[in-house]
Scaffold this motif. Structure first.
Motif, PDB file in Angstrom:
ATOM      1  N   TYR A 105       0.850  -1.187   0.000  1.00  0.00           N
ATOM      2  CA  TYR A 105       0.000   0.000   0.000  1.00  0.00           C
ATOM      3  C   TYR A 105       0.888   1.239   0.000  1.00  0.00           C
ATOM      4  O   TYR A 105       1.925   1.271   0.652  1.00  0.00           O
ATOM      5  N   ASN A 125      -3.664  -0.333  -2.511  1.00  0.00           N
ATOM      6  CA  ASN A 125      -2.686  -1.306  -3.002  1.00  0.00           C
ATOM      7  C   ASN A 125      -2.849  -1.546  -4.496  1.00  0.00           C
ATOM      8  O   ASN A 125      -3.740  -0.994  -5.147  1.00  0.00           O
ATOM      9  N   GLU A 126      -1.983  -2.392  -5.039  1.00  0.00           N
ATOM     10  CA  GLU A 126      -1.950  -2.653  -6.472  1.00  0.00           C
ATOM     11  C   GLU A 126      -3.170  -3.434  -6.967  1.00  0.00           C
ATOM     12  O   GLU A 126      -3.441  -3.475  -8.166  1.00  0.00           O
ATOM     13  N   LYS A 127      -3.939  -4.013  -6.059  1.00  0.00           N
ATOM     14  CA  LYS A 127      -5.139  -4.777  -6.443  1.00  0.00           C
ATOM     15  C   LYS A 127      -6.409  -3.928  -6.344  1.00  0.00           C
ATOM     16  O   LYS A 127      -7.505  -4.442  -6.512  1.00  0.00           O
ATOM     17  N   GLN A 148       5.146   3.623   2.442  1.00  0.00           N
ATOM     18  CA  GLN A 148       4.722   2.385   1.799  1.00  0.00           C
ATOM     19  C   GLN A 148       4.674   1.300   2.864  1.00  0.00           C
ATOM     20  O   GLN A 148       5.625   1.149   3.620  1.00  0.00           O
TER      21      GLN A 148
END
Length: 154
Positions: A105, A125-127, A148
């Motif tokens: 995140y 986050n990346e999802k 991060q």
């Protein structure tokens, strides 16, 4: 010429097949498996740093009636000085399945704590999962940084 009983029997079989399919569709859950749901998050993070900060902690995600413990580790870069302990609560949104919660995140923010304070943060986050957290912080810390954190389910 008399009609063969075969077409009538075939229509009966087809009608019965449609009835079975209709019953199965009606029995399926109304929320598809791919639907997004939100969860409740509680986390405790201990941070310390001078210029580069580091932190670690643990928490619990409550998602669809179940509790999922997790670990948190993170770094921040920028103006960071001091140490603090934070207890945060909030929501995790955009979860399609519980595995989407784990990941890296990112956030940009700042905060100040002198003995006690209140802090809020929004992370993504990346999802596509977004955490919106707020809570009390105790310690002595001044921070204006890019951070991060990594969340791993236990």
């Amino acid at each position: 010429m008399p009609q063969s009983p075969e077409p009538k029997r075939m229509r009966g079989v087809i009608a019965a097949g449609f009835a079975v399919v209709a019953m199965v569709l009606l029995a399926m859950p109304t929320t598809p498996a791919f639907a997004q749901a939100s969860g409740q998050v509680r986390v405790k993070i201990v941070k310390a740093g001078l210029l580069v900060g580091g932190g670690a902690g643990s928490g619990v995600l409550t998602y669809r009636g179940r509790n999922y413990p997790f670990k948190v580790a993170g770094l921040s870069f920028g103006i960071t000085a001091g140490a603090s302990v934070g207890r945060f609560e909030g929501r995790a949104s955009g979860i399609r399945e519980v595995g989407d919660f784990a990941g890296t995140y990112s956030s940009v923010g700042g905060g100040f704590a002198l003995v006690g304070g209140i802090n809020g943060v929004q992370l993504r986050n990346e999802k596509g999962v977004t955490l919106t957290l707020q809570g009390a912080k105790a310690g002595l810390e001044l921070a204006a940084n890019i951070g991060q954190i990594t969340i791993a389910l236990k």
